[in-house]
Design an enzyme around this catalytic site. Structure first.
Site, PDB file in Angstrom:
ATOM      1  N   GLU A 120       6.035  41.592 -92.358  1.00 33.80           N
ATOM      2  CA  GLU A 120       6.221  42.990 -92.773  1.00 33.80           C
ATOM      3  C   GLU A 120       4.954  43.835 -92.703  1.00 33.80           C
ATOM      4  O   GLU A 120       5.009  45.011 -92.357  1.00 33.80           O
ATOM      5  CB  GLU A 120       6.791  43.045 -94.205  1.00 33.80           C
ATOM      6  CG  GLU A 120       8.234  42.577 -94.333  1.00 33.80           C
ATOM      7  CD  GLU A 120       8.393  41.070 -94.526  1.00 33.80           C
ATOM      8  OE1 GLU A 120       7.405  40.325 -94.317  1.00 33.80           O
ATOM      9  OE2 GLU A 120       9.500  40.632 -94.887  1.00 33.80           O
ATOM     10  N   GLY A 144      12.539  39.300 -93.452  1.00 35.66           N
ATOM     11  CA  GLY A 144      13.650  38.893 -94.319  1.00 35.66           C
ATOM     12  C   GLY A 144      14.275  37.566 -93.902  1.00 35.66           C
ATOM     13  O   GLY A 144      14.871  36.876 -94.730  1.00 35.66           O
TER      14      GLY A 144
HETATM   15  N1  COA Z   1      15.757  45.127 -86.606  1.00 39.29           N
HETATM   16  C1  COA Z   1      16.374  45.837 -85.651  1.00 39.29           C
HETATM   17  N2  COA Z   1      16.301  45.539 -84.347  1.00 39.29           N
HETATM   18  C2  COA Z   1      15.568  44.484 -84.003  1.00 39.29           C
HETATM   19  C3  COA Z   1      14.882  43.697 -84.933  1.00 39.29           C
HETATM   20  C4  COA Z   1      14.989  44.045 -86.291  1.00 39.29           C
HETATM   21  N3  COA Z   1      14.378  43.370 -87.260  1.00 39.29           N
HETATM   22  N4  COA Z   1      14.225  42.713 -84.295  1.00 39.29           N
HETATM   23  C5  COA Z   1      14.496  42.878 -82.993  1.00 39.29           C
HETATM   24  N5  COA Z   1      15.297  43.953 -82.820  1.00 39.29           N
HETATM   25  C6  COA Z   1      15.804  44.509 -81.560  1.00 39.29           C
HETATM   26  C7  COA Z   1      14.644  45.046 -80.727  1.00 39.29           C
HETATM   27  O1  COA Z   1      14.315  46.373 -81.149  1.00 39.29           O
HETATM   28  C8  COA Z   1      15.241  44.998 -79.346  1.00 39.29           C
HETATM   29  O2  COA Z   1      16.108  46.118 -79.203  1.00 39.29           O
HETATM   30  P1  COA Z   1      16.192  46.893 -77.789  1.00 39.29           P
HETATM   31  O3  COA Z   1      16.855  45.925 -76.869  1.00 39.29           O
HETATM   32  O4  COA Z   1      17.050  48.093 -78.149  1.00 39.29           O
HETATM   33  O5  COA Z   1      14.795  47.241 -77.377  1.00 39.29           O
HETATM   34  C9  COA Z   1      16.107  43.744 -79.389  1.00 39.29           C
HETATM   35  O6  COA Z   1      16.350  43.456 -80.762  1.00 39.29           O
HETATM   36  C10 COA Z   1      15.438  42.537 -78.780  1.00 39.29           C
HETATM   37  O7  COA Z   1      14.141  42.415 -79.340  1.00 39.29           O
HETATM   38  P2  COA Z   1      12.894  41.993 -78.441  1.00 39.29           P
HETATM   39  O8  COA Z   1      11.665  42.166 -79.274  1.00 39.29           O
HETATM   40  O9  COA Z   1      12.930  42.713 -77.130  1.00 39.29           O
HETATM   41  O10 COA Z   1      13.276  40.462 -78.204  1.00 39.29           O
HETATM   42  P3  COA Z   1      12.345  39.190 -78.163  1.00 39.29           P
HETATM   43  O11 COA Z   1      13.271  38.047 -77.915  1.00 39.29           O
HETATM   44  O12 COA Z   1      11.173  39.401 -77.255  1.00 39.29           O
HETATM   45  O13 COA Z   1      11.737  39.038 -79.658  1.00 39.29           O
HETATM   46  C11 COA Z   1      11.804  38.920 -82.042  1.00 39.29           C
HETATM   47  C12 COA Z   1      12.589  38.735 -80.733  1.00 39.29           C
HETATM   48  C13 COA Z   1      12.773  38.714 -83.210  1.00 39.29           C
HETATM   49  C14 COA Z   1      10.685  37.876 -82.089  1.00 39.29           C
HETATM   50  C15 COA Z   1      11.173  40.336 -82.061  1.00 39.29           C
HETATM   51  O14 COA Z   1      12.183  41.300 -81.761  1.00 39.29           O
HETATM   52  C16 COA Z   1      10.545  40.733 -83.352  1.00 39.29           C
HETATM   53  O15 COA Z   1       9.396  40.393 -83.595  1.00 39.29           O
HETATM   54  N6  COA Z   1      11.311  41.472 -84.215  1.00 39.29           N
HETATM   55  C17 COA Z   1      10.790  41.984 -85.439  1.00 39.29           C
HETATM   56  C18 COA Z   1      10.733  40.880 -86.468  1.00 39.29           C
HETATM   57  C19 COA Z   1      10.158  41.396 -87.771  1.00 39.29           C
HETATM   58  O16 COA Z   1       8.969  41.630 -87.900  1.00 39.29           O
HETATM   59  N7  COA Z   1      11.029  41.549 -88.757  1.00 39.29           N
HETATM   60  C20 COA Z   1      10.631  41.994 -90.054  1.00 39.29           C
HETATM   61  C21 COA Z   1      11.336  43.243 -90.390  1.00 39.29           C
HETATM   62  S1  COA Z   1      10.846  43.842 -92.000  1.00 39.29           S
END
Ligand code: COA
Length: 268
Positions: free
Chosen positions: A139, A117
């Site tokens: 996604e 998003g």
């Molecule tokens: N929704 C809810 N929580 C999220 C999130 C999301 N979209 N993206 C990250 N978080 C949370 C993680 O679960 C983690 O929580 P925790 O500390 O309880 O384990 C925290 O944020 C940190 O994320 P983390 O992955 O450990 O940090 P990072 O700096 O290594 O990576 C991102 C950051 C954004 C690159 C990675 O979290 C990610 O790929 N997120 C998903 C992105 C995605 O695909 N979004 C599409 C959703 S439809």
């Protein structure tokens, strides 16, 4: 008006710089969608707001996409209520569509990850400047599909084959890769993002911004995406009946690779 997930700065030359501030991950919660909706109502009516910039206060993320923790709770809350997940996607689409249709120019200032998003929000803006992190429609890696306009806007911007490659493989692009294919307007150095976006916004603001709004409306009239958005929201909900999001989202939250392919090897 006050917003719990947004910070608004009114700068010279009618530039309004809005920073998304929704800890811990800067994910898209219901509160953020509601705040964006109210913000757009406020700024649409305010003709002194000549250029809108959307950035983020999070140290590493522009926007981390839909709130996956909230989505897991909602999926069980909505189970059996036909149309509820589709309606939630439609609500996000509606607000991003308001950004796309904002009657003056809109610039995304992307300093960190713009995923799912977050990428869809950036795609709804007229221009994207990026200084760090990654950008992409991720996604499908979660068993979902983009549900806030991404299937439509990425396809329009990059063409069907490139969009299919990026969406199917849930590609996360660097700023250089994104600039090379035209997904972003310009890749900039991390310490120059605010300066470059401000200079660009000021240049826009000195021009005829109301004419730009009318040009936008005319450009979009040639490419109505309402039908596509309807299918996107319906199919976003249909992903839940495949069982794939159950595995994809659980795998993400458990910090392990998703295993969509079941073990089909014949037992000896
Ligand atoms: N929704 C809810 N929580 C999220 C999130 C999301 N979209 N993206 C990250 N978080 C949370 C993680 O679960 C983690 O929580 P925790 O500390 O309880 O384990 C925290 O944020 C940190 O994320 P983390 O992955 O450990 O940090 P990072 O700096 O290594 O990576 C991102 C950051 C954004 C690159 C990675 O979290 C990610 O790929 N997120 C998903 C992105 C995605 O695909 N979004 C599409 C959703 S439809």
């Amino acid at each position: 008006m006050s917003y719990s997930t947004l910070q608004m700065e009114r700068l010279d030359k009618g530039i309004v710089w809005v920073s998304i501030d929704n800890p811990p991950a800067n994910a898209i919660s219901d509160a953020l969608v509601d705040d964006l909706d109210r913000l757009l109502t406020e700024l649409e009516a305010d003709q002194s707001a000549r250029v809108l910039v959307i950035g983020s206060n999070h140290p590493k993320n522009f926007v981390a996409g839909a709130d996956l923790k909230m989505m897991t709770q909602n999926a069980s809350k909505f189970a059996g209520q036909g149309g509820a997940i589709r309606d939630a996607a439609s609500r996000m689409q509606h607000v991003f569509d308001r950004i796309a249709k904002f009657p003056r120019p809109v610039v995304a200032a992307i300093h960190g990850h713009a995923l799912g998003g977050g990428c869809e929000l950036a795609l709804a803006c007229d221009f994207r400047f990026m200084s760090g992190g990654t950008i992409g429609l991720t996604e499908v890696s979660l068993g979902l599909i983009p549900g806030a306009g991404g299937t439509q806007r990425m396809t329009l911007l990059l063409g069907r084959a490139k969009a299919a490659e990026l969406i199917f493989f849930a590609k996360r692009l660097s700023k250089e890769e994104a600039e090379a294919i035209g997904l972003i307007t310009k890749a900039v150095e991390p310490d120059r993002l605010r300066e470059e976006v401000l200079a660009f916004a000021q240049d826009l603001s000195e021009r005829a911004v109301f004419a730009m709004g009318l040009a936008k409306q005319a450009m979009d009239a040639a490419l109505p995406i309402d039908g596509g958005l309807r299918v996107e929201a319906e199919n976003f909900e249909r992903t839940f009946s495949t069982g794939e999001p159950l595995e994809g989202i659980a795998a993400f939250l458990q910090k392990r690779p998703a295993k969509f392919l079941k073990d089909t090897a014949a037992k000896a």
